[in-house]
Each structure stands twice: as C-alpha cells, then as structure tokens.
Motif scaffolding. Structure first.
Motif, PDB file in Angstrom:
ATOM      1  N   ILE A  34     -54.993  -8.394 -56.147  1.00  0.00           N
ATOM      2  CA  ILE A  34     -55.836  -8.858 -55.039  1.00  0.00           C
ATOM      3  C   ILE A  34     -56.255 -10.310 -55.261  1.00  0.00           C
ATOM      4  O   ILE A  34     -56.155 -11.148 -54.350  1.00  0.00           O
ATOM      5  CB  ILE A  34     -57.076  -7.955 -54.893  1.00  0.00           C
ATOM      6  CG1 ILE A  34     -56.655  -6.557 -54.430  1.00  0.00           C
ATOM      7  CG2 ILE A  34     -58.073  -8.565 -53.905  1.00  0.00           C
ATOM      8  CD1 ILE A  34     -57.777  -5.526 -54.503  1.00  0.00           C
ATOM      9  N   TYR A  35     -56.708 -10.637 -56.472  1.00  0.00           N
ATOM     10  CA  TYR A  35     -57.152 -12.002 -56.735  1.00  0.00           C
ATOM     11  C   TYR A  35     -55.991 -12.989 -56.668  1.00  0.00           C
ATOM     12  O   TYR A  35     -56.146 -14.124 -56.188  1.00  0.00           O
ATOM     13  CB  TYR A  35     -57.849 -12.083 -58.090  1.00  0.00           C
ATOM     14  CG  TYR A  35     -59.237 -11.476 -58.096  1.00  0.00           C
ATOM     15  CD1 TYR A  35     -60.141 -11.758 -57.074  1.00  0.00           C
ATOM     16  CD2 TYR A  35     -59.650 -10.622 -59.112  1.00  0.00           C
ATOM     17  CE1 TYR A  35     -61.408 -11.201 -57.068  1.00  0.00           C
ATOM     18  CE2 TYR A  35     -60.916 -10.059 -59.112  1.00  0.00           C
ATOM     19  CZ  TYR A  35     -61.793 -10.359 -58.086  1.00  0.00           C
ATOM     20  OH  TYR A  35     -63.055  -9.801 -58.088  1.00  0.00           O
TER      21      TYR A  35
ATOM     22  N   SER B 236     -59.308  -4.290 -48.441  1.00  0.00           N
ATOM     23  CA  SER B 236     -59.219  -4.873 -49.781  1.00  0.00           C
ATOM     24  C   SER B 236     -60.576  -5.299 -50.322  1.00  0.00           C
ATOM     25  O   SER B 236     -60.831  -5.193 -51.527  1.00  0.00           O
ATOM     26  CB  SER B 236     -58.256  -6.069 -49.780  1.00  0.00           C
ATOM     27  OG  SER B 236     -58.705  -7.079 -48.897  1.00  0.00           O
ATOM     28  N   SER B 237     -61.481  -5.775 -49.473  1.00  0.00           N
ATOM     29  CA  SER B 237     -62.794  -6.186 -49.973  1.00  0.00           C
ATOM     30  C   SER B 237     -63.589  -4.984 -50.470  1.00  0.00           C
ATOM     31  O   SER B 237     -64.302  -5.069 -51.486  1.00  0.00           O
ATOM     32  CB  SER B 237     -63.567  -6.931 -48.880  1.00  0.00           C
ATOM     33  OG  SER B 237     -63.804  -6.090 -47.763  1.00  0.00           O
TER      34      SER B 237
ATOM     35  N   ASP C 232     -53.394 -12.713 -54.699  1.00  0.00           N
ATOM     36  CA  ASP C 232     -53.126 -12.890 -53.271  1.00  0.00           C
ATOM     37  C   ASP C 232     -54.182 -13.763 -52.600  1.00  0.00           C
ATOM     38  O   ASP C 232     -53.893 -14.444 -51.610  1.00  0.00           O
ATOM     39  CB  ASP C 232     -53.056 -11.533 -52.578  1.00  0.00           C
ATOM     40  CG  ASP C 232     -51.833 -10.724 -52.987  1.00  0.00           C
ATOM     41  OD1 ASP C 232     -50.876 -11.322 -53.527  1.00  0.00           O
ATOM     42  OD2 ASP C 232     -51.831  -9.493 -52.768  1.00  0.00           O
ATOM     43  N   GLN C 233     -55.402 -13.732 -53.141  1.00  0.00           N
ATOM     44  CA  GLN C 233     -56.480 -14.557 -52.588  1.00  0.00           C
ATOM     45  C   GLN C 233     -56.460 -15.984 -53.127  1.00  0.00           C
ATOM     46  O   GLN C 233     -57.242 -16.823 -52.677  1.00  0.00           O
ATOM     47  CB  GLN C 233     -57.837 -13.907 -52.892  1.00  0.00           C
ATOM     48  CG  GLN C 233     -58.071 -12.585 -52.178  1.00  0.00           C
ATOM     49  CD  GLN C 233     -59.382 -11.927 -52.557  1.00  0.00           C
ATOM     50  OE1 GLN C 233     -60.025 -12.314 -53.545  1.00  0.00           O
ATOM     51  NE2 GLN C 233     -59.797 -10.916 -51.800  1.00  0.00           N
TER      52      GLN C 233
ATOM     53  N   ASN D 119     -57.117 -16.779 -56.289  1.00  0.00           N
ATOM     54  CA  ASN D 119     -57.977 -16.898 -57.463  1.00  0.00           C
ATOM     55  C   ASN D 119     -57.136 -16.518 -58.684  1.00  0.00           C
ATOM     56  O   ASN D 119     -57.247 -15.418 -59.227  1.00  0.00           O
ATOM     57  CB  ASN D 119     -59.195 -15.984 -57.312  1.00  0.00           C
ATOM     58  CG  ASN D 119     -60.251 -16.252 -58.382  1.00  0.00           C
ATOM     59  OD1 ASN D 119     -59.979 -16.873 -59.402  1.00  0.00           O
ATOM     60  ND2 ASN D 119     -61.461 -15.771 -58.139  1.00  0.00           N
TER      61      ASN D 119
END
Length: 253
Positions: free
Chosen positions: A182-183, A155-156, A185-186, A188
């Motif tokens: 993705i953000y 993912s990164s 899930d992180q 953010n």
C-alpha cells in the motif's frame, strides 16, 4: 445446559488464500475427558487432511455433550473442508449461539465466509472477534479485517487495521507485506521498505513478494538486496508473470 467446551479450533489468517494452524487452549478442569479425547482425535484427522474421518468422533462427542461450542465449531471446519457449505454454516452458527464470546470460533467462521466471498458477513465476524480484548490472537483478527477491507477496495481502512494488528503483534508477515504494498503504491517508498524488511524476516516469499522487494530495494538504494530478490525470482519462479514484468522493465531501463 451442559458444559461449554472451547479446547481446539483451527486458527485462521486470511491471506487471500487462507492459511491456518491448530491450537489447543487450556481446558476447564470440569470438562468431560471423553469429549476432549474425541476432539483431539478429530483434530488429528483434520491436521492430516482426513476431514471425512473427523466427523464421527465429533458426533460421538456431541452425544456426550450436545451443548459444546468447541465441538460444533470444529464440526463446522470439518464440513468446510468437505465443501459442505450449508452444514458448515449451521455448525458455526450453532457454536456461536451456544457461546457468543467464543472468539476463535467466530474468527474461523469469518474465514469460512471470506472463502465464500461473503465479505460483509466475514468482516462482521472478524470485527466482533476483535472486540474481545482477552482474545490471545486478537492481532490476527485485525489482520483479517485489513485483508477483507482490501478485498472490498477500502485501502485506508485496511491500513488502520493492519497498523492496529502490528501494535499487538509486530511479527505478522501478512500485515507487513500488505502495508509495504500500500505504501509503495502511495509513493511512500521509505515506509514501504521498512514494512517490507519486517516481512522479509518472518514471511515466506512468493513471486509477488519478491517483485515488490526488488522495487522497494531499488527505490531505497539497497542494490544488494534488489539483486538477491531478483536472483530468487529468476530461480524459483521462472514462468511467473512477475518475472516477465521484471524482465520487461529491465528492457526499458
């Protein structure tokens, strides 16, 4: 060696289910008109879903110009549509042997490899295409790299590719949607919401995107947006797992 043609290819944007469009590049003035006409005929058949009819005009084109990367590349797509994997790979490989700098053909070959779950091979083709700074659809190759990286659990790396894609073209719905996911899930949630709003302007929604929109809108106190996404999810996807998940969450609030 004969004239090297690159007039027509099917552009690929991986979306875990693939999408594509037909493009026509400007052709050199010395291209054989009959070859171009045969390719246009084959392109029309592919657009209409008649892949079997596309083969003959492409074979006729190769009788005139056997060293046309564009014709071999389109033949690869026609065979791909028919499920003739070995023939498709041979055609794509021959096209790139004739013209290693044919970035659109390389991008399409990557699409083919992705659909066969040959992720490392697909990644390599997209990577090579992305190095062509003159490629007019370079942003799509970075988007494709991001999606392959996601499939490989990186993912990164995917974030880097999607970000690069959006620097080149800020109107890529899929890159914005994946970054929003993705953000989110992180944790953010603000960054995720900004990318989701960009997706909302240009993208086509499905059950997954609407559920994500509900989550991000709620987290960012955009209740009107959340209600709108929820209404669409209820109306358009009544039997979806996303709707069931949304309803189950409502029951626990």
């Amino acid at each position: 060696m004969g004239i090297n043609l690159r007039p027509i290819v099917l552009l690929f944007s991986v979306s875990l289910a693939l999408t594509g469009c037909v493009t026509t590049d400007s052709r050199p003035v010395n291209e054989n008109r009959a070859v171009v006409d045969y390719m246009n005929l084959a392109k029309g058949y592919l657009q209409e879903g008649f892949s079997e009819k596309a083969i003959r005009p492409l074979e006729r084109a190769l009788e005139i110009e056997p060293y046309s990367a564009g014709v071999h590349g389109m033949l690869g797509m026609a065979y791909q549509r028919q499920g003739e994997d070995q023939l498709a790979e041979q055609a794509f490989s021959k096209a790139l042997a004739i013209d290693p700098e044919a970035s659109e053909i390389r991008n399409n070959f990557g699409a083919f490899l992705f659909t066969r779950n040959r992720l490392k091979d697909a990644y390599r083709q997209f990577e090579l295409a992305s190095q062509d700074v003159a490629y007019s659809r370079r942003s799509r190759t970075f988007e494709n790299l991001g999606i392959v990286a996601l499939r490989m659990g990186q993912s990164s790396v995917a974030v880097d590719h999607f970000t690069r894609a959006l620097r080149l073209n800020s109107n890529l719905p899929r890159a914005n949607l994946e970054l929003a996911t993705i953000y989110k899930d992180q944790g953010n949630l603000y960054a995720g919401w900004q990318h989701y709003l960009a997706f909302d302007v240009a993208g086509e929604h499905n059950a997954r995107s609407l559920l994500l929109g509900i989550e991000l809108a709620t987290a960012n106190q955009a209740q009107g947006k959340a209600a709108s996404y929820a209404s669409r999810l209820e109306r358009l996807y009544p039997g979806s797992k996303e709707l069931k998940l949304y309803r189950s969450r409502l029951g626990h609030e």
